[in-house]
Design an enzyme around this catalytic site. Structure first.
Site, PDB file in Angstrom:
ATOM      1  N   ASP A 171      31.003  28.676  35.599  1.00 53.17           N
ATOM      2  CA  ASP A 171      30.735  27.835  34.421  1.00 53.17           C
ATOM      3  C   ASP A 171      30.007  26.564  34.840  1.00 53.17           C
ATOM      4  OD1 ASP A 171      32.418  29.643  33.119  1.00 53.17           O
ATOM      5  OD2 ASP A 171      34.173  28.353  33.368  1.00 53.17           O
TER       6      ASP A 171
ATOM      7  N   HIS B 264      35.749  28.023  35.413  1.00 46.87           N
ATOM      8  CA  HIS B 264      35.478  29.063  36.401  1.00 46.87           C
ATOM      9  C   HIS B 264      34.312  28.535  37.237  1.00 46.87           C
ATOM     10  CE1 HIS B 264      36.767  31.357  32.776  1.00 46.87           C
ATOM     11  NE2 HIS B 264      37.274  32.246  33.599  1.00 46.87           N
TER      12      HIS B 264
HETATM   13  C1  XLS Z   1      39.920  35.856  29.094  1.00 47.41           C
HETATM   14  C2  XLS Z   1      40.706  34.797  29.649  1.00 47.41           C
HETATM   15  C3  XLS Z   1      39.988  33.891  30.642  1.00 47.41           C
HETATM   16  C4  XLS Z   1      40.937  33.119  31.484  1.00 47.41           C
HETATM   17  C5  XLS Z   1      40.333  32.471  32.696  1.00 47.41           C
HETATM   18  O1  XLS Z   1      40.291  36.491  28.121  1.00 47.41           O
HETATM   19  O2  XLS Z   1      41.260  34.049  28.605  1.00 47.41           O
HETATM   20  O3  XLS Z   1      39.086  33.060  29.993  1.00 47.41           O
HETATM   21  O4  XLS Z   1      41.602  32.125  30.752  1.00 47.41           O
HETATM   22  O5  XLS Z   1      39.669  33.393  33.483  1.00 47.41           O
END
Ligand code: XLS
Ligand code: CA
Ligand code: CA
Length: 435
Positions: A103, A100
Protein backbone atom coordinates in the site's frame (compact mmCIF):
# COMPACT_ATOMS: atom_id res chain seq x y z
CA UNK A 1 2.85 22.11 2.49
CA UNK A 2 0.23 22.50 -0.23
CA UNK A 3 -3.12 20.98 0.72
CA UNK A 4 -4.28 17.97 -1.27
CA UNK A 5 -7.87 17.76 -0.04
CA UNK A 6 -10.26 20.69 -0.36
CA UNK A 7 -12.02 19.54 2.81
CA UNK A 8 -10.78 21.29 5.94
CA UNK A 9 -10.31 20.00 9.49
CA UNK A 10 -13.37 18.20 10.84
CA UNK A 11 -14.55 19.55 14.18
CA UNK A 12 -16.86 18.21 16.88
CA UNK A 13 -20.04 20.29 16.76
CA UNK A 14 -22.55 18.21 18.70
CA UNK A 15 -25.59 16.30 17.57
CA UNK A 16 -27.63 19.26 16.38
CA UNK A 17 -24.93 20.57 14.06
CA UNK A 18 -26.12 21.55 10.56
CA UNK A 19 -22.61 21.37 9.09
CA UNK A 20 -22.54 18.47 6.62
CA UNK A 21 -19.01 17.42 7.59
CA UNK A 22 -18.71 17.61 11.37
CA UNK A 23 -18.54 15.16 14.25
CA UNK A 24 -21.83 14.91 16.06
CA UNK A 25 -20.74 12.32 18.63
CA UNK A 26 -16.97 11.88 18.44
CA UNK A 27 -15.52 14.39 20.86
CA UNK A 28 -12.00 13.03 21.21
CA UNK A 29 -11.12 14.33 24.65
CA UNK A 30 -14.50 13.77 26.29
CA UNK A 31 -14.15 11.40 29.22
CA UNK A 32 -16.17 8.21 29.15
CA UNK A 33 -15.58 6.41 32.42
CA UNK A 34 -11.87 6.62 33.15
CA UNK A 35 -10.57 7.43 29.65
CA UNK A 36 -11.10 9.98 26.90
CA UNK A 37 -13.00 8.75 23.85
CA UNK A 38 -9.88 8.68 21.72
CA UNK A 39 -8.16 6.23 24.06
CA UNK A 40 -11.13 3.91 24.18
CA UNK A 41 -11.51 3.87 20.41
CA UNK A 42 -7.96 4.21 19.03
CA UNK A 43 -9.29 4.86 15.52
CA UNK A 44 -7.10 3.91 12.62
CA UNK A 45 -7.03 4.56 8.88
CA UNK A 46 -6.65 1.59 6.55
CA UNK A 47 -4.11 2.69 3.96
CA UNK A 48 -5.32 0.24 1.30
CA UNK A 49 -8.98 1.19 1.03
CA UNK A 50 -8.36 4.86 1.70
CA UNK A 51 -5.25 5.67 -0.30
CA UNK A 52 -4.88 2.96 -2.93
CA UNK A 53 -8.39 1.57 -3.50
CA UNK A 54 -9.98 2.85 -6.67
CA UNK A 55 -13.48 1.41 -6.63
CA UNK A 56 -12.88 -1.34 -9.20
CA UNK A 57 -15.01 -4.50 -9.02
CA UNK A 58 -15.23 -7.69 -11.14
CA UNK A 59 -17.43 -5.86 -13.64
CA UNK A 60 -15.72 -2.54 -13.98
CA UNK A 61 -12.64 -0.46 -13.46
CA UNK A 62 -11.84 2.22 -10.92
CA UNK A 63 -14.24 5.12 -10.47
CA UNK A 64 -12.64 7.07 -7.64
CA UNK A 65 -11.35 10.54 -8.50
CA UNK A 66 -8.17 11.17 -6.57
CA UNK A 67 -5.70 14.04 -6.62
CA UNK A 68 -2.82 11.61 -7.09
CA UNK A 69 -4.34 10.01 -10.22
CA UNK A 70 -2.00 10.27 -13.18
CA UNK A 71 1.24 10.32 -11.16
CA UNK A 72 3.10 7.84 -13.36
CA UNK A 73 6.37 7.34 -11.48
CA UNK A 74 5.68 4.67 -8.83
CA UNK A 75 7.84 6.22 -6.09
CA UNK A 76 6.41 9.68 -6.74
CA UNK A 77 2.92 8.18 -6.52
CA UNK A 78 3.75 6.54 -3.17
CA UNK A 79 5.07 9.84 -1.83
CA UNK A 80 1.99 11.70 -2.98
CA UNK A 81 -0.22 9.13 -1.31
CA UNK A 82 1.76 9.48 1.91
CA UNK A 83 1.26 13.26 1.82
CA UNK A 84 -2.45 12.68 1.29
CA UNK A 85 -2.66 10.05 4.02
CA UNK A 86 -1.16 12.25 6.72
CA UNK A 87 -3.17 15.29 5.68
CA UNK A 88 -6.33 13.15 5.75
CA UNK A 89 -5.60 11.62 9.17
CA UNK A 90 -4.68 14.99 10.64
CA UNK A 91 -7.88 16.60 9.38
CA UNK A 92 -9.97 13.81 10.90
CA UNK A 93 -8.01 13.51 14.12
CA UNK A 94 -7.15 9.85 13.44
CA UNK A 95 -4.31 8.80 15.72
CA UNK A 96 -3.33 5.58 13.95
CA UNK A 97 -2.96 3.94 10.56
CA UNK A 98 -2.40 0.41 9.24
CA UNK A 99 -0.77 -0.71 6.04
CA UNK A 100 0.36 -3.60 3.86
CA UNK A 101 3.85 -3.12 2.44
CA UNK A 102 2.43 -2.74 -1.08
CA UNK A 103 0.00 0.00 0.00
CA UNK A 104 2.82 2.35 0.89
CA UNK A 105 5.56 1.40 -1.57
CA UNK A 106 5.78 0.08 -5.14
CA UNK A 107 5.65 -3.69 -5.70
CA UNK A 108 8.53 -5.24 -7.65
CA UNK A 109 9.36 -8.74 -8.90
CA UNK A 110 12.92 -8.14 -7.78
CA UNK A 111 12.92 -8.79 -4.02
CA UNK A 112 15.91 -6.54 -3.28
CA UNK A 113 14.24 -3.70 -5.18
CA UNK A 114 10.96 -4.32 -3.41
CA UNK A 115 12.69 -4.09 -0.03
CA UNK A 116 14.56 -0.98 -1.01
CA UNK A 117 11.30 0.69 -2.09
CA UNK A 118 9.80 -0.13 1.28
CA UNK A 119 12.83 1.20 3.18
CA UNK A 120 12.71 4.47 1.27
CA UNK A 121 9.01 4.87 1.96
CA UNK A 122 9.56 3.98 5.62
CA UNK A 123 11.89 7.01 5.76
CA UNK A 124 9.03 9.15 4.48
CA UNK A 125 6.49 7.67 6.89
CA UNK A 126 8.84 7.94 9.84
CA UNK A 127 9.31 11.64 9.24
CA UNK A 128 5.58 12.28 8.88
CA UNK A 129 4.82 10.28 12.00
CA UNK A 130 7.32 12.35 13.97
CA UNK A 131 5.80 15.59 12.61
CA UNK A 132 2.17 14.68 13.32
CA UNK A 133 2.34 12.29 16.30
CA UNK A 134 0.29 9.76 14.30
CA UNK A 135 1.25 6.18 15.14
CA UNK A 136 1.28 2.82 13.42
CA UNK A 137 -1.42 0.49 14.77
CA UNK A 138 -0.22 -2.43 12.68
CA UNK A 139 1.74 -3.39 9.64
CA UNK A 140 1.37 -6.45 7.44
CA UNK A 141 2.47 -7.84 4.10
CA UNK A 142 0.40 -8.57 1.04
CA UNK A 143 1.08 -12.24 0.28
CA UNK A 144 -2.09 -12.83 -1.69
CA UNK A 145 -2.35 -10.48 -4.70
CA UNK A 146 0.74 -11.41 -6.71
CA UNK A 147 0.34 -14.45 -9.03
CA UNK A 148 3.20 -16.18 -7.17
CA UNK A 149 0.72 -16.76 -4.33
CA UNK A 150 -1.80 -18.53 -6.56
CA UNK A 151 -1.59 -21.70 -4.40
CA UNK A 152 -1.20 -19.84 -1.13
CA UNK A 153 1.82 -18.34 0.66
CA UNK A 154 2.90 -20.44 3.65
CA UNK A 155 0.40 -23.12 2.56
CA UNK A 156 1.60 -23.27 -1.04
CA UNK A 157 2.46 -26.66 -2.58
CA UNK A 158 5.69 -24.99 -3.67
CA UNK A 159 8.35 -24.61 -0.94
CA UNK A 160 9.99 -21.74 -2.83
CA UNK A 161 6.81 -19.72 -2.35
CA UNK A 162 6.93 -20.42 1.41
CA UNK A 163 10.46 -18.98 1.41
CA UNK A 164 9.39 -15.94 -0.58
CA UNK A 165 6.48 -15.25 1.77
CA UNK A 166 8.88 -15.56 4.72
CA UNK A 167 11.12 -12.93 3.14
CA UNK A 168 8.15 -10.62 2.76
CA UNK A 169 6.93 -11.07 6.32
CA UNK A 170 10.46 -10.63 7.67
CA UNK A 171 10.83 -7.33 5.87
CA UNK A 172 7.34 -6.07 6.76
CA UNK A 173 8.00 -6.97 10.39
CA UNK A 174 11.34 -5.14 10.31
CA UNK A 175 9.63 -2.02 9.01
CA UNK A 176 6.73 -2.30 11.45
CA UNK A 177 9.28 -2.60 14.26
CA UNK A 178 11.26 0.36 12.99
CA UNK A 179 8.12 2.52 12.84
CA UNK A 180 7.09 1.58 16.38
CA UNK A 181 4.10 -0.46 15.21
CA UNK A 182 1.96 -1.66 18.09
CA UNK A 183 0.85 -4.88 16.37
CA UNK A 184 1.62 -7.01 13.32
CA UNK A 185 -1.24 -8.71 11.45
CA UNK A 186 -1.47 -12.03 9.61
CA UNK A 187 -4.59 -12.32 7.53
CA UNK A 188 -4.73 -15.67 5.77
CA UNK A 189 -5.23 -14.38 2.24
CA UNK A 190 -4.93 -17.45 0.06
CA UNK A 191 -4.13 -19.77 2.98
CA UNK A 192 -6.89 -22.22 2.18
CA UNK A 193 -7.88 -24.51 -0.63
CA UNK A 194 -10.44 -25.18 -3.35
CA UNK A 195 -10.58 -28.98 -3.64
CA UNK A 196 -9.29 -32.02 -1.77
CA UNK A 197 -8.54 -33.63 -5.16
CA UNK A 198 -5.26 -31.70 -5.31
CA UNK A 199 -4.60 -30.74 -1.68
CA UNK A 200 -2.61 -32.18 1.22
CA UNK A 201 -4.41 -30.33 4.03
CA UNK A 202 -2.32 -31.96 6.79
CA UNK A 203 0.93 -30.70 5.28
CA UNK A 204 -0.51 -27.27 4.52
CA UNK A 205 -1.73 -26.79 8.09
CA UNK A 206 1.59 -27.96 9.52
CA UNK A 207 3.35 -25.51 7.23
CA UNK A 208 1.13 -22.67 8.37
CA UNK A 209 2.02 -23.63 11.95
CA UNK A 210 5.74 -23.70 11.04
CA UNK A 211 5.51 -20.34 9.34
CA UNK A 212 3.85 -18.64 12.30
CA UNK A 213 6.34 -20.27 14.68
CA UNK A 214 9.17 -18.75 12.64
CA UNK A 215 7.42 -15.38 12.76
CA UNK A 216 7.15 -15.56 16.57
CA UNK A 217 10.83 -16.53 16.79
CA UNK A 218 11.86 -13.70 14.50
CA UNK A 219 9.85 -11.23 16.54
CA UNK A 220 11.82 -12.24 19.66
CA UNK A 221 15.08 -12.09 17.76
CA UNK A 222 14.65 -8.49 16.63
CA UNK A 223 13.11 -7.39 19.94
CA UNK A 224 9.81 -6.35 18.38
CA UNK A 225 7.44 -5.68 21.25
CA UNK A 226 4.22 -5.40 19.24
CA UNK A 227 1.42 -7.95 19.49
CA UNK A 228 1.15 -10.56 16.73
CA UNK A 229 -2.42 -10.90 15.45
CA UNK A 230 -4.28 -13.38 13.28
CA UNK A 231 -7.31 -12.13 11.39
CA UNK A 232 -9.90 -14.84 10.71
CA UNK A 233 -12.02 -14.89 7.56
CA UNK A 234 -14.20 -17.73 6.28
CA UNK A 235 -14.22 -17.23 2.50
CA UNK A 236 -12.77 -15.02 -0.20
CA UNK A 237 -10.48 -15.73 -1.74
CA UNK A 238 -10.42 -19.50 -1.17
CA UNK A 239 -13.39 -21.77 -0.61
CA UNK A 240 -12.03 -23.27 2.61
CA UNK A 241 -9.94 -20.77 4.57
CA UNK A 242 -7.79 -22.33 7.31
CA UNK A 243 -8.48 -19.35 9.57
CA UNK A 244 -12.27 -19.56 9.22
CA UNK A 245 -13.29 -17.89 12.49
CA UNK A 246 -12.06 -17.13 16.00
CA UNK A 247 -12.77 -20.57 17.43
CA UNK A 248 -10.98 -22.26 14.52
CA UNK A 249 -7.97 -19.98 14.91
CA UNK A 250 -7.76 -20.56 18.67
CA UNK A 251 -7.86 -24.33 18.11
CA UNK A 252 -5.16 -24.01 15.48
CA UNK A 253 -2.92 -21.87 17.69
CA UNK A 254 -3.25 -24.33 20.56
CA UNK A 255 -2.44 -27.29 18.34
CA UNK A 256 0.82 -25.67 17.27
CA UNK A 257 1.70 -24.25 20.72
CA UNK A 258 1.30 -20.67 19.52
CA UNK A 259 -1.46 -19.47 21.83
CA UNK A 260 0.84 -17.30 23.92
CA UNK A 261 2.29 -15.54 20.89
CA UNK A 262 -0.81 -14.49 18.99
CA UNK A 263 -4.11 -12.74 19.59
CA UNK A 264 -7.00 -12.20 17.21
CA UNK A 265 -7.85 -9.24 14.98
CA UNK A 266 -11.58 -9.44 14.43
CA UNK A 267 -13.25 -7.90 11.41
CA UNK A 268 -17.01 -7.35 11.60
CA UNK A 269 -17.66 -8.31 7.99
CA UNK A 270 -15.62 -11.50 8.34
CA UNK A 271 -17.63 -12.45 11.43
CA UNK A 272 -20.92 -12.20 9.58
CA UNK A 273 -19.54 -14.03 6.55
CA UNK A 274 -18.72 -16.89 8.93
CA UNK A 275 -22.36 -16.99 9.97
CA UNK A 276 -21.66 -15.36 13.34
CA UNK A 277 -22.51 -12.01 14.80
CA UNK A 278 -19.64 -9.58 15.24
CA UNK A 279 -20.12 -9.63 19.01
CA UNK A 280 -20.00 -13.43 19.07
CA UNK A 281 -16.52 -13.35 17.55
CA UNK A 282 -15.38 -10.62 19.95
CA UNK A 283 -16.81 -12.58 22.85
CA UNK A 284 -15.08 -15.82 21.86
CA UNK A 285 -11.76 -13.99 21.63
CA UNK A 286 -12.32 -12.10 24.89
CA UNK A 287 -13.24 -15.07 27.06
CA UNK A 288 -10.12 -16.85 25.82
CA UNK A 289 -7.92 -13.83 26.60
CA UNK A 290 -7.24 -13.33 22.91
CA UNK A 291 -9.06 -10.18 21.85
CA UNK A 292 -6.33 -8.20 20.09
CA UNK A 293 -7.75 -5.62 17.72
CA UNK A 294 -10.75 -4.80 15.54
CA UNK A 295 -11.35 -4.08 11.87
CA UNK A 296 -14.42 -1.89 12.21
CA UNK A 297 -16.60 -2.24 9.15
CA UNK A 298 -19.82 -4.01 8.24
CA UNK A 299 -21.21 -6.24 5.53
CA UNK A 300 -24.48 -5.99 3.69
CA UNK A 301 -27.17 -8.33 4.97
CA UNK A 302 -28.41 -9.06 1.44
CA UNK A 303 -25.01 -9.60 -0.19
CA UNK A 304 -22.99 -12.68 0.65
CA UNK A 305 -19.52 -11.21 0.20
CA UNK A 306 -17.00 -8.99 1.94
CA UNK A 307 -18.40 -5.56 1.13
CA UNK A 308 -16.21 -3.76 3.71
CA UNK A 309 -18.65 -0.93 4.33
CA UNK A 310 -18.18 1.91 6.77
CA UNK A 311 -19.96 0.97 9.99
CA UNK A 312 -23.34 2.66 10.48
CA UNK A 313 -25.20 -0.10 12.33
CA UNK A 314 -25.52 1.25 15.85
CA UNK A 315 -26.83 -2.00 17.31
CA UNK A 316 -23.79 -3.88 16.06
CA UNK A 317 -21.45 -1.19 17.29
CA UNK A 318 -23.03 -1.11 20.76
CA UNK A 319 -22.77 -4.89 21.07
CA UNK A 320 -19.12 -4.65 20.00
CA UNK A 321 -18.31 -1.87 22.46
CA UNK A 322 -19.86 -3.85 25.31
CA UNK A 323 -17.32 -6.58 24.56
CA UNK A 324 -14.46 -4.08 24.27
CA UNK A 325 -15.33 -2.47 27.61
CA UNK A 326 -15.68 -5.85 29.29
CA UNK A 327 -12.25 -6.64 27.90
CA UNK A 328 -10.85 -3.67 29.79
CA UNK A 329 -10.23 -1.89 26.47
CA UNK A 330 -8.76 -2.81 23.13
CA UNK A 331 -5.18 -1.45 23.50
CA UNK A 332 -2.62 -2.14 22.12
CA UNK A 333 -5.18 -2.86 19.39
CA UNK A 334 -7.58 -0.31 18.02
CA UNK A 335 -10.55 0.22 15.76
CA UNK A 336 -9.19 0.15 12.24
CA UNK A 337 -11.63 1.23 9.56
CA UNK A 338 -10.99 -1.56 7.10
CA UNK A 339 -13.79 -0.03 5.07
CA UNK A 340 -14.22 1.28 1.58
CA UNK A 341 -16.58 3.62 -0.17
CA UNK A 342 -19.31 2.28 -2.44
CA UNK A 343 -18.20 2.46 -6.06
CA UNK A 344 -20.48 5.40 -6.92
CA UNK A 345 -19.16 7.45 -3.96
CA UNK A 346 -16.21 8.61 -6.00
CA UNK A 347 -15.41 12.12 -4.79
CA UNK A 348 -12.58 12.85 -2.34
CA UNK A 349 -14.93 14.32 0.25
CA UNK A 350 -16.85 11.01 0.30
CA UNK A 351 -13.78 9.60 2.05
CA UNK A 352 -14.31 12.12 4.85
CA UNK A 353 -17.99 11.25 5.04
CA UNK A 354 -17.12 7.55 5.36
CA UNK A 355 -14.76 8.11 8.28
CA UNK A 356 -17.02 10.60 10.04
CA UNK A 357 -19.85 8.07 9.77
CA UNK A 358 -17.72 5.31 11.27
CA UNK A 359 -16.20 7.46 14.01
CA UNK A 360 -19.55 8.92 15.06
CA UNK A 361 -21.17 5.47 15.05
CA UNK A 362 -18.53 4.09 17.41
CA UNK A 363 -18.37 7.20 19.61
CA UNK A 364 -22.10 6.96 20.16
CA UNK A 365 -21.87 3.21 20.68
CA UNK A 366 -19.15 3.71 23.28
CA UNK A 367 -21.31 6.04 25.33
CA UNK A 368 -24.33 3.76 25.11
CA UNK A 369 -22.32 0.65 25.99
CA UNK A 370 -20.72 2.44 28.91
CA UNK A 371 -24.15 3.40 30.30
CA UNK A 372 -25.49 -0.12 29.84
CA UNK A 373 -22.58 -1.58 31.77
CA UNK A 374 -22.76 1.07 34.47
CA UNK A 375 -26.41 0.29 35.04
CA UNK A 376 -25.56 -3.39 35.06
CA UNK A 377 -29.03 -4.45 33.89
CA UNK A 378 -28.03 -7.31 31.66
CA UNK A 379 -25.27 -8.49 33.94
CA UNK A 380 -27.63 -8.66 36.87
CA UNK A 381 -30.06 -10.67 34.77
CA UNK A 382 -27.34 -13.07 33.66
CA UNK A 383 -26.01 -13.49 37.20
CA UNK A 384 -29.52 -14.33 38.41
CA UNK A 385 -30.05 -16.73 35.51
CA UNK A 386 -26.99 -18.77 36.50
CA UNK A 387 -27.44 -18.61 40.25
CA UNK A 388 -27.89 -22.41 40.52
CA UNK A 389 -24.14 -22.63 39.82
CA UNK A 390 -23.11 -20.61 42.84
CA UNK A 391 -24.38 -23.01 45.52
CA UNK A 392 -25.56 -26.57 46.11
CA UNK A 393 -25.08 -29.10 43.34
CA UNK A 394 -23.98 -26.45 40.82
CA UNK A 395 -21.16 -25.37 43.10
CA UNK A 396 -20.14 -29.01 43.65
CA UNK A 397 -20.00 -29.64 39.90
CA UNK A 398 -17.81 -26.60 39.38
CA UNK A 399 -15.53 -27.64 42.23
CA UNK A 400 -15.09 -31.09 40.71
CA UNK A 401 -16.55 -32.61 43.89
CA UNK A 402 -19.03 -34.88 42.11
CA UNK A 403 -19.07 -37.29 39.13
CA UNK A 404 -21.75 -39.10 37.15
CA UNK A 405 -22.65 -41.45 39.98
CA UNK A 406 -23.26 -38.68 42.52
CA UNK A 407 -25.16 -36.68 39.90
CA UNK A 408 -27.35 -39.64 39.01
CA UNK A 409 -28.18 -40.10 42.68
CA UNK A 410 -28.90 -36.39 43.03
CA UNK A 411 -31.10 -36.30 39.89
CA UNK A 412 -33.29 -39.07 41.31
CA UNK A 413 -34.01 -36.97 44.38
CA UNK A 414 -34.88 -33.87 42.40
CA UNK A 415 -37.44 -34.80 39.69
CA UNK A 416 -39.37 -31.48 39.37
CA UNK A 417 -37.25 -29.11 37.34
CA UNK A 418 -38.06 -25.48 37.84
CA UNK A 419 -37.36 -23.66 34.53
CA UNK A 420 -37.35 -19.90 34.20
CA UNK A 421 -37.92 -17.76 31.11
CA UNK A 422 -34.89 -16.52 29.17
CA UNK A 423 -36.85 -13.29 28.51
CA UNK A 424 -35.06 -12.35 25.30
CA UNK A 425 -37.82 -10.01 24.12
CA UNK A 426 -37.91 -8.23 27.47
CA UNK A 427 -34.13 -7.74 27.32
CA UNK A 428 -34.20 -6.54 23.72
CA UNK A 429 -36.77 -3.97 24.80
CA UNK A 430 -34.39 -2.71 27.46
CA UNK A 431 -31.56 -2.50 24.94
CA UNK A 432 -33.82 -0.44 22.68
CA UNK A 433 -34.41 2.04 25.44
CA UNK A 434 -30.68 2.69 25.67
CA UNK A 435 -30.25 3.07 21.92
C1 XLS B 1 -9.21 -8.87 3.70
C2 XLS B 1 -8.64 -8.46 4.94
C3 XLS B 1 -7.32 -7.71 4.86
C4 XLS B 1 -6.60 -7.70 6.15
C5 XLS B 1 -5.15 -7.29 6.08
O1 XLS B 1 -10.36 -9.25 3.60
O2 XLS B 1 -9.60 -7.70 5.64
O3 XLS B 1 -7.51 -6.42 4.36
O4 XLS B 1 -7.23 -6.88 7.10
O5 XLS B 1 -4.46 -8.06 5.17
CA1 CA C 1 -9.45 -6.75 7.64
CA1 CA D 1 -12.57 -7.54 4.68
Amino acid sequence: MEQIFETGTIAYEGKDSQTPLAFRFYDRDRMVGDKPMKDHLRFSMSYWHTMTGGGDDPFGSATMQRQWDGTADPMALSRKRADAAFEFMTKLGLDYFCFHDVDVSPESDDLARREDNLDRMADVLEEKMAQTGIRLLWGTTNAFSHPRFVHGASTSCNADVFAYAAAQVKKAMDVTHRLGGENYVFWGGREGYETLLNTDTALELDNLGRFLTMAAEYKEKIGFKGQLLIEPKPKEPTKHQYDFDTATVIGFLRKYGLEDHFKINIEANHATLAGHSFEHELNMARINGMLGSIDANQGDPQLGWDTDQFPSDLYMAVAAMIEVLKNGGIAPGGLNFDAKLRRPSMKPDDLFHGYVLGMDTYARALEIAHRILEDGVFEEFVARRYRSWTEGIGRQIRDGAVGFEELAAYARTNPALDQESGRQEYLEGILNRYI
